[in-house]
Design an enzyme around this catalytic site. Structure first.
Site, PDB file in Angstrom:
ATOM      1  N   GLU A 227       0.888  -1.164   0.000  1.00 52.93           N
ATOM      2  CA  GLU A 227       0.000   0.000   0.000  1.00 52.93           C
ATOM      3  C   GLU A 227       0.920   1.206   0.000  1.00 52.93           C
ATOM      4  OE1 GLU A 227      -1.673   3.055   0.363  1.00 52.93           O
ATOM      5  OE2 GLU A 227      -1.803   2.718   2.519  1.00 52.93           O
ATOM      6  N   CYS A 261      -2.002   8.986   2.517  1.00 54.54           N
ATOM      7  CA  CYS A 261      -1.883   8.486   1.142  1.00 54.54           C
ATOM      8  C   CYS A 261      -3.180   8.711   0.372  1.00 54.54           C
ATOM      9  CB  CYS A 261      -1.502   7.007   1.143  1.00 54.54           C
ATOM     10  SG  CYS A 261      -2.635   5.946   2.060  1.00 54.54           S
TER      11      CYS A 261
END
Length: 450
Positions: A227, A261
């Site tokens: 990720e 993010c």
């Protein structure tokens, strides 16, 4: 030797020693022995200890939050919300894990055929500092419930948070050492991955770190989940409701001081709404209270380190030299960077074509839907996109045009325990959360009986 520093006042908090290689090997062997017992334990029994963990999280939430705020500058109210979200994750899997992991009967020509889900063993987590509890829980809880044991290499600037995580698993009285904090340097990670005890790796972090970990894992044919970064577009279509979109836009960009993010990092607004959006958005950004992360009224804290604020300063300054104009903000002091709005932005500027990990909002205009899609997809990342429109039914027919792991309509992109989370392109591969996440580190075994 890692040193944790309060980014708000630059005071040293603690000094830690990295574990020596022989100590790490011993810890991995302990995790492997624990797995032999934990993995064989009935799922219902494993879940009882997750209930204990929820209780401990609630009991220790203020200590956890305060440590987080001191180490990486997160406003304390947001830190408490992060801890509470970890509890919600546990509750979600308490409710659904049994159905996710039960044997699946499949009709074939066999007398009996079914699929089982068996744990792999010891799983390594390499975790970041921006959500020091949530990111770890998102990886560790489903892996542990599935029967694996985990070891976690956390970011060195949140070493206190990392130690507390191990403490709460101990306080929850897990019968085996299912969770261990590996206090190691980045240079030691490769040796850990190469240790035969490690059966899989989950990394949340930068593109560079992800490429390094994935390469090492691939050479050893070990499963990895990545990720990585994101540069999410926030698209405001011509028919969007600005009363709805603007407050969400502020939160989507400025939450966690922009260090997420999945934050909205590029604002793509229809030309008919552009001026009004910029004006109202800027007005709301200016109202945000900046200050001490431990003050409950603070909405914008510092960035996690001084060098991170310096990086953002360089990205903004270079963009301004290329023609961007600062509407508000644009100044740095130590680890603090002002909430900033930029206009006259072009796609070749760093604030558009790089991931900006802080409270900076570039706004660009578009004319047609096709232009909006092109601008949104004009990124090496593909984590998520926010789209605002009143014509949801028409948009649903065009979701496939967006090169993303998630499309959120009239809402900001977020991670939800019930939904798979992850990206495409340089945002990584694999999925966390939901049923997909708990099955990333299991052996999906086919059984065929004739």
């Amino acid at each position: 030797m890692p040193v944790t520093t309060n980014p708000y006042n630059l005071e040293t908090l603690s000094e830690y020693q990295y574990f020596l290689d022989f100590q790490v090997i011993q810890m991995l062997e302990i995790s492997q022995k624990s797995f032999q017992k934990w993995g064989k334990m009935p799922l219902k029994k494993r879940l009882k200890f997750i209930k204990n963990l929820i209780f401990v999280l609630t009991k220790q939430q203020h200590l956890l939050a305060e440590t987080c705020s001191k180490e990486m500058g997160k406003p304390v109210k947001q830190a408490i919300a992060e801890v509470k979200k970890c509890g919600l994750l546990c509750e979600y899997y308490l409710e659904h894990a049994e159905s996710f992991l039960e044997n699946k009967n499949i009709k074939t020509e066999a007398d009996e055929s079914f699929v089982t889900h068996e744990p792999l063993g010891v799983i390594l987590g390499v975790m970041p500092w921006n959500f020091p509890y949530w990111q770890v829980f998102r990886f560790a809880i489903p892996a542990i419930i599935a029967g694996n044991t985990v070891v976690v290499k956390h970011a060195s600037n949140v070493a206190g948070c990392a130690a507390l995580l191990e403490d709460i698993f101990k306080e929850a009285e897990f019968p085996e050492i299912v969770y261990q904090n590996l206090q190691i340097s980045g240079e030691q990670v490769k040796n850990v991955i190469e240790n035969p005890v490690i059966k899989g790796i989950s990394l949340t972090g930068s593109e560079k770190a992800g490429a390094s970990v994935a390469s090492t894992a691939a050479n050893l044919i070990k499963k990895s989940v990545l990720e990585l970064g994101g540069s999410n577009a926030f698209i405001v279509l011509e028919d969007a409701d600005l009363d709805q979109a603007i407050p969400i836009a502020v939160t989507a960009r400025m939450q966690n001081t922009g260090q997420s993010c999945i934050a909205a990092k590029r604002f793509i607004v229809h030309k008919s709404l552009y001026n009004e959006f910029v004006s109202r958005f800027t007005e709301e950004v200016k109202k945000m209270k900046c200050g001490d992360p431990l003050d409950e009224s603070t909405e914008i804290g510092t960035l996690a380190r001084v060098d991170l604020a310096e990086d953002i300063e360089k990205q903004v300054d270079k963009s301004v030299k290329m023609g961007a104009r600062i509407v508000t903000g644009g100044k740095r002091k130590d680890a603090f960077y002002e909430p900033t709005v930029l206009v006259d932005v072009t796609t070749d500027m760093p604030v558009f074509n790089e991931e900006v990990f802080g409270p900076v909002a570039p706004v660009v205009a578009f004319g047609t839907f096709e232009e909006a899609v092109e601008l949104s997809n004009n990124s090496s990342f593909g984590l998520g996109v926010n789209i605002f429109t009143k014509d949801v039914e028409t948009l649903k027919q065009k979701i496939h045009l967006f090169e993303e792991g998630a499309v959120f309509v009239n809402a900001m992109v977020k991670s939800d325990p019930a939904l798979p989370f992850g990206g495409v392109k340089k945002s990584g591969f694999g999925r966390e959360l939901a049923e997909n996440g708990i099955k990333e580190f299991v052996n999906v075994k086919t059984v065929y009986i004739k």
